[in-house]
Scaffold this motif. Structure first.
Motif, PDB file in Angstrom:
ATOM      1  N   TRP A 198       7.373  -1.013   1.256  1.00  0.00           N
ATOM      2  CA  TRP A 198       6.386  -1.805   2.021  1.00  0.00           C
ATOM      3  C   TRP A 198       5.032  -1.744   1.329  1.00  0.00           C
ATOM      4  CZ3 TRP A 198       6.396  -5.475   5.524  1.00  0.00           C
ATOM      5  CH2 TRP A 198       7.442  -5.581   6.437  1.00  0.00           C
ATOM      6  N   ARG A 199       4.690  -0.561   0.875  1.00  0.00           N
ATOM      7  CA  ARG A 199       3.389  -0.400   0.200  1.00  0.00           C
ATOM      8  C   ARG A 199       3.310  -1.357  -1.003  1.00  0.00           C
ATOM      9  NH1 ARG A 199       2.525   3.149  -4.134  1.00  0.00           N
ATOM     10  NH2 ARG A 199       0.335   3.560  -4.579  1.00  0.00           N
TER      11      ARG A 199
ATOM     12  N   ASP B 254      -6.822   1.127   2.265  1.00  0.00           N
ATOM     13  CA  ASP B 254      -6.365   0.458   1.054  1.00  0.00           C
ATOM     14  C   ASP B 254      -6.323  -1.031   1.352  1.00  0.00           C
ATOM     15  OD1 ASP B 254      -4.612   0.426  -1.536  1.00  0.00           O
ATOM     16  OD2 ASP B 254      -3.490  -0.721  -0.051  1.00  0.00           O
TER      17      ASP B 254
ATOM     18  N   PHE C 161     -11.098  -0.541  10.452  1.00  0.00           N
ATOM     19  CA  PHE C 161     -10.160   0.438   9.899  1.00  0.00           C
ATOM     20  C   PHE C 161     -10.621   0.876   8.498  1.00  0.00           C
ATOM     21  CE2 PHE C 161      -5.691   0.374  12.016  1.00  0.00           C
ATOM     22  CZ  PHE C 161      -6.251   0.525  13.256  1.00  0.00           C
TER      23      PHE C 161
ATOM     24  N   LEU D 238       1.048  11.407   3.386  1.00  0.00           N
ATOM     25  CA  LEU D 238       0.670  11.359   1.960  1.00  0.00           C
ATOM     26  C   LEU D 238      -0.099  10.091   1.594  1.00  0.00           C
ATOM     27  CD1 LEU D 238       3.998  12.604   0.280  1.00  0.00           C
ATOM     28  CD2 LEU D 238       1.922  13.922   0.720  1.00  0.00           C
TER      29      LEU D 238
ATOM     30  N   ARG E 291      -1.184   2.369  14.628  1.00  0.00           N
ATOM     31  CA  ARG E 291      -1.929   1.305  13.936  1.00  0.00           C
ATOM     32  C   ARG E 291      -1.412  -0.042  14.421  1.00  0.00           C
ATOM     33  NH1 ARG E 291      -3.512   3.638   7.878  1.00  0.00           N
ATOM     34  NH2 ARG E 291      -3.031   5.773   8.376  1.00  0.00           N
ATOM     35  N   MET E 292      -0.093  -0.135  14.589  1.00  0.00           N
ATOM     36  CA  MET E 292       0.479  -1.406  15.054  1.00  0.00           C
ATOM     37  C   MET E 292       0.070  -1.683  16.500  1.00  0.00           C
ATOM     38  SD  MET E 292       4.219  -1.708  13.314  1.00  0.00           S
ATOM     39  CE  MET E 292       4.969  -0.171  13.726  1.00  0.00           C
TER      40      MET E 292
ATOM     41  N   GLU F 107       9.785   2.581   3.077  1.00  0.00           N
ATOM     42  CA  GLU F 107       8.356   2.531   3.437  1.00  0.00           C
ATOM     43  C   GLU F 107       7.503   2.452   2.170  1.00  0.00           C
ATOM     44  OE1 GLU F 107       7.255   2.116   6.525  1.00  0.00           O
ATOM     45  OE2 GLU F 107       9.352   2.163   7.111  1.00  0.00           O
ATOM     46  N   LEU F 108       7.950   3.166   1.138  1.00  0.00           N
ATOM     47  CA  LEU F 108       7.223   3.077  -0.140  1.00  0.00           C
ATOM     48  C   LEU F 108       7.299   1.640  -0.671  1.00  0.00           C
ATOM     49  CD1 LEU F 108       8.385   6.392  -1.889  1.00  0.00           C
ATOM     50  CD2 LEU F 108       6.322   6.019  -0.520  1.00  0.00           C
TER      51      LEU F 108
ATOM     52  N   HIS G  93      -1.470   7.402  13.058  1.00  0.00           N
ATOM     53  CA  HIS G  93      -0.030   7.221  12.867  1.00  0.00           C
ATOM     54  C   HIS G  93       0.294   5.724  12.779  1.00  0.00           C
ATOM     55  CE1 HIS G  93       4.230   7.055  13.951  1.00  0.00           C
ATOM     56  NE2 HIS G  93       4.307   8.301  13.486  1.00  0.00           N
TER      57      HIS G  93
ATOM     58  N   SER H 154       0.310  -7.505  12.286  1.00  0.00           N
ATOM     59  CA  SER H 154       0.095  -7.268  13.717  1.00  0.00           C
ATOM     60  C   SER H 154      -0.478  -8.501  14.422  1.00  0.00           C
ATOM     61  CB  SER H 154      -0.870  -6.090  13.921  1.00  0.00           C
ATOM     62  OG  SER H 154      -0.405  -4.968  13.214  1.00  0.00           O
TER      63      SER H 154
ATOM     64  N   SER I 156      -2.555  -2.630   1.815  1.00  0.00           N
ATOM     65  CA  SER I 156      -1.776  -2.173   2.972  1.00  0.00           C
ATOM     66  C   SER I 156      -2.502  -2.487   4.275  1.00  0.00           C
ATOM     67  CB  SER I 156      -1.548  -0.666   2.915  1.00  0.00           C
ATOM     68  OG  SER I 156      -0.653  -0.340   1.899  1.00  0.00           O
TER      69      SER I 156
ATOM     70  N   LEU J 168      -1.558   8.890  -2.110  1.00  0.00           N
ATOM     71  CA  LEU J 168      -1.142   7.725  -2.892  1.00  0.00           C
ATOM     72  C   LEU J 168      -2.340   6.815  -3.142  1.00  0.00           C
ATOM     73  CD1 LEU J 168       2.291   7.060  -1.215  1.00  0.00           C
ATOM     74  CD2 LEU J 168       1.894   7.398  -3.656  1.00  0.00           C
TER      75      LEU J 168
HETATM   76  C1  LIG Z   1      -2.920  -2.328  11.014  1.00  0.00           C
HETATM   77  C2  LIG Z   1      -2.419  -1.414   9.919  1.00  0.00           C
HETATM   78  C3  LIG Z   1      -3.295  -0.969   8.937  1.00  0.00           C
HETATM   79  C4  LIG Z   1      -2.832  -0.128   7.915  1.00  0.00           C
HETATM   80  N1  LIG Z   1      -3.726   0.287   6.938  1.00  0.00           N
HETATM   81  C5  LIG Z   1      -3.285   1.074   5.922  1.00  0.00           C
HETATM   82  C6  LIG Z   1      -4.174   1.484   4.893  1.00  0.00           C
HETATM   83  O1  LIG Z   1      -5.340   1.112   4.845  1.00  0.00           O
HETATM   84  N2  LIG Z   1      -3.681   2.309   3.930  1.00  0.00           N
HETATM   85  C7  LIG Z   1      -2.375   2.728   3.919  1.00  0.00           C
HETATM   86  O2  LIG Z   1      -1.992   3.479   3.007  1.00  0.00           O
HETATM   87  N3  LIG Z   1      -1.514   2.323   4.864  1.00  0.00           N
HETATM   88  C8  LIG Z   1      -1.920   1.520   5.864  1.00  0.00           C
HETATM   89  N4  LIG Z   1      -1.034   1.125   6.840  1.00  0.00           N
HETATM   90  C9  LIG Z   1       0.375   1.512   6.717  1.00  0.00           C
HETATM   91  C10 LIG Z   1       0.785   2.821   7.415  1.00  0.00           C
HETATM   92  O3  LIG Z   1       0.302   2.852   8.719  1.00  0.00           O
HETATM   93  C11 LIG Z   1       0.298   4.087   6.670  1.00  0.00           C
HETATM   94  O4  LIG Z   1       0.634   3.983   5.306  1.00  0.00           O
HETATM   95  C12 LIG Z   1       0.967   5.331   7.250  1.00  0.00           C
HETATM   96  O5  LIG Z   1       0.659   5.462   8.613  1.00  0.00           O
HETATM   97  C13 LIG Z   1       0.485   6.559   6.489  1.00  0.00           C
HETATM   98  O6  LIG Z   1       1.066   7.719   7.014  1.00  0.00           O
HETATM   99  P1  LIG Z   1       2.139   8.523   6.173  1.00  0.00           P
HETATM  100  O7  LIG Z   1       1.670   8.779   4.794  1.00  0.00           O
HETATM  101  O8  LIG Z   1       2.509   9.723   6.988  1.00  0.00           O
HETATM  102  O9  LIG Z   1       3.335   7.485   6.129  1.00  0.00           O
HETATM  103  P2  LIG Z   1       4.892   7.678   5.905  1.00  0.00           P
HETATM  104  O10 LIG Z   1       5.599   7.148   7.101  1.00  0.00           O
HETATM  105  O11 LIG Z   1       5.213   9.042   5.489  1.00  0.00           O
HETATM  106  O12 LIG Z   1       5.199   6.639   4.729  1.00  0.00           O
HETATM  107  C14 LIG Z   1       5.180   6.993   3.357  1.00  0.00           C
HETATM  108  C15 LIG Z   1       4.262   6.116   2.589  1.00  0.00           C
HETATM  109  O13 LIG Z   1       4.739   4.779   2.593  1.00  0.00           O
HETATM  110  C16 LIG Z   1       3.644   3.877   2.654  1.00  0.00           C
HETATM  111  N5  LIG Z   1       3.743   3.101   3.893  1.00  0.00           N
HETATM  112  C17 LIG Z   1       4.335   3.484   5.038  1.00  0.00           C
HETATM  113  N6  LIG Z   1       4.289   2.486   5.943  1.00  0.00           N
HETATM  114  C18 LIG Z   1       3.652   1.462   5.360  1.00  0.00           C
HETATM  115  C19 LIG Z   1       3.285   0.151   5.774  1.00  0.00           C
HETATM  116  N7  LIG Z   1       3.587  -0.321   6.995  1.00  0.00           N
HETATM  117  N8  LIG Z   1       2.604  -0.626   4.918  1.00  0.00           N
HETATM  118  C20 LIG Z   1       2.293  -0.183   3.679  1.00  0.00           C
HETATM  119  N9  LIG Z   1       2.615   1.039   3.230  1.00  0.00           N
HETATM  120  C21 LIG Z   1       3.292   1.845   4.048  1.00  0.00           C
HETATM  121  C22 LIG Z   1       2.370   4.722   2.633  1.00  0.00           C
HETATM  122  O14 LIG Z   1       1.931   4.822   1.309  1.00  0.00           O
HETATM  123  C23 LIG Z   1       2.857   6.060   3.154  1.00  0.00           C
HETATM  124  O15 LIG Z   1       2.098   7.147   2.726  1.00  0.00           O
HETATM  125  C24 LIG Z   1      -1.474   0.271   7.876  1.00  0.00           C
HETATM  126  C25 LIG Z   1      -0.597  -0.186   8.873  1.00  0.00           C
HETATM  127  C26 LIG Z   1      -1.064  -1.015   9.887  1.00  0.00           C
HETATM  128  C27 LIG Z   1      -0.099  -1.488  10.937  1.00  0.00           C
END
Ligand SMILES: Cc1cc2nc3c(=O)[nH]c(=O)nc-3n(C[C@H](O)[C@H](O)[C@H](O)COP(=O)(O)OP(=O)(O)OC[C@H]3O[C@@H](n4cnc5c(N)ncnc54)[C@H](O)[C@@H]3O)c2cc1C
Length: 468
Positions: free
Chosen positions: A276-277, A372, A364, A238, A342-343, A273-274, A338, A383, A375, A242
């Protein structure tokens, strides 16, 4: 006199539970929905076709949804303050409504819009919408911003959460036909090349379907134990919704919290995780220097001697490290990656190839549909070991061990690196014998992880010693 106001759409491209839009509709007889496209046409270090294509689709869908309501989206292009001023004069609007954006560029533009409205003598109303808690409302006992995630998240989790509202039902009559609007944009608007990645379906409806699937098909129930496994769908997917505000954070939170008791451990993990955002939103808000420099003063000015040629191999997914290449190819083919990958890929670029995290951050941003600033910057600095609450610099992940731990059968690797389809899984997680590639056409590992780990530690340690 009927009262006309503008609603300025930004990162809130939806009609359901949209705070500023709801307030505008309650306060006026006519709400004119407006969106202003950026009009840059040069080379874009931070933008590429994937995210812009998704935006185009979201705007098309928003425009249709507004037409169904009997309204009309007014699309303009240029600088938001200049275009809004023009529209205020053309429509004689008495107020501008918008949801706040905590990004560096968003907040700078908001200040201009407030000044504009004051100059024109009209009201300006901005609202909290894209986060559950704004940066200034999650502070330490001493009123200071947090620098570390865990105490931030404890505070964040305990704060009362606002409930979502419903979908807007009327915005009054559409803007007068004399008020011009651009058609929904295509990539040509920014002179961007075509999008070749298989990006998610844009628009509010598609985002709602994704949320439903995540909650109702059992993915959320398994989120706690499964979320680090990159093969198959183990996470919500998602993030782009977001990013563009196709879903409200309040609705996501409320619907997850309403799940069965059995699902609650996974729901708690998901909600963190939300958090963290929002932690990274707060970091960028309180410490805007992170946008250009390392968060931690100790690491500012750290050298990154990696070469452009090495960066290219990373960016094209041809490093010879199957797990790294799989991540990069997922990114290139879908505009998403995933989180675990990313990490892994970010750490590989910075710790094994010694390339500047800012290069990876920009790459990226060019590729990611969910790109974003907050994030992405937070993830890259984490990292690289330079960020808020980052892993200590000496804790360097071994990509081979990450590979066997999170993709033991090689399912994810084989999906994205087809050259390796017939290679036995156990061979994917260790360097091949010298001079013997894993498969025809697949490169040998471009570096030795242990050698580069030592080199990285030496670079960090030298920098630290020189700063004392
Ligand atoms: C190097 C790097 C770059 C990233 N760049 C972005 C980016 O540009 N935009 C972005 O939205 N996320 C970023 N992330 C965080 C994270 O990888 C993604 O949010 C996540 O992979 C999105 O997949 P999901 O919606 O299935 O996440 P889910 O695991 O379902 O998590 C739910 C929501 O929580 C938030 N979230 C989860 N993990 C993180 C995190 N580590 N940091 C901040 N928010 C998080 C996101 O909004 C995500 O949609 C980055 C992480 C790393 C390590």
């Amino acid at each position: 006199m009927p009262r006309t106001v503008l609603h300025w759409f930004r990162r809130d491209l939806r009609l359901t539970d949209n705070t500023a839009l709801q307030h505008a509709a309650q306060a006026a007889d006519q709400v004119i929905p407006v969106c202003i496209l950026s009009n840059w046409k040069q080379k874009h270090g931070w933008t590429g076709p994937n995210r812009q294509q998704f935006l185009c689709g979201c705007l098309e869908s928003l425009s249709k949804n507004l037409t169904t309501l009997g309204s009309r989206l007014i699309l303009r292009s240029g600088s938001a303050d200049a275009e809004l001023e023009r529209l205020i004069r053309e429509t004689r609007a008495e107020a501008v409504y918008f949801n706040r954006d905590y990004d560096i560029f968003g907040r700078a533009m908001e200040a201009k819009i407030h000044a504009l409205c004051a100059r024109l003598g009209i009201e300006c109303h901005s609202y909290q919408d894209s986060v559950l808690h704004e940066p200034e409302t999650v502070l330490t006992g001493g009123g200071q911003p947090y620098r570390v995630y865990t105490p931030y998240s404890k505070n964040w989790l305990n704060l009362p959460k606002t409930a979502p509202q419903g979908r807007i039902t009327s915005l009054g009559p559409p803007a007068d036909a004399a008020i011009s609007s651009l058609p929904p944009p295509t990539l040509a608007h920014w002179n961007l090349p075509p999008c070749t990645a298989e990006i998610p379906t844009p628009g509010e409806r598609a985002a709602r379907d994704r949320l439903k699937l995540f909650i109702e098909s059992g993915i959320l129930n398994g989120y706690g134990p499964q979320r680090n496994i990159p093969a198959g769908q183990t996470t919500s997917l998602l993030s782009q919704d977001l990013r563009f505000g196709l879903l409200s954070i309040r609705e996501i939170y409320q619907r997850c919290m309403a799940c069965t008791t059995a699902a609650q451990p996974s729901v708690q993990t998901y909600v963190k995780e939300l958090a963290w955002r929002e932690f990274y939103v707060a970091i960028l808000w309180h410490y805007p220097h992170v946008f250009e420099q390392e968060f931690a003063p100790d690491w500012q000015g750290l050298p990154w001697p990696g070469s452009a040629a090495d960066f290219q191999r990373w960016a094209t997914g041809t490093t010879g490290f199957p797990i790294v290449d799989a991540g990069m190819r997922q990114l290139l083919q879908t505009g998403l990656m995933h989180n675990r990958l990313r990490m892994i890929t970010a750490m590989f670029l910075t710790k094994d190839l010694h390339c500047d995290w800012r290069l990876g951050e920009a790459f990226f941003m060019q590729q990611l549909v969910d790109g974003d600033n907050a994030s992405n910057n937070g993830g890259w600095q984490w990292s690289a070991g330079t960020g808020a609450d980052a892993a200590p610099y000496f804790r360097i992940q071994n990509p081979w061990l990450q590979s066997v731990r999170f993709d033991p059968e090689g399912t994810y690797i084989k999906q994205w690196v087809p050259e390796l389809k017939h290679v036995p899984a156990e061979l994917l997680h260790k360097p091949p014998a010298p001079g013997l590639p894993l498969a025809k056409g697949y490169p040998l590992p471009m570096v030795d992880h242990h050698t580069e780990r030592d080199r990285c530690l030496a670079i960090f340690a030298k920098h630290k010693a020189e700063r004392v």
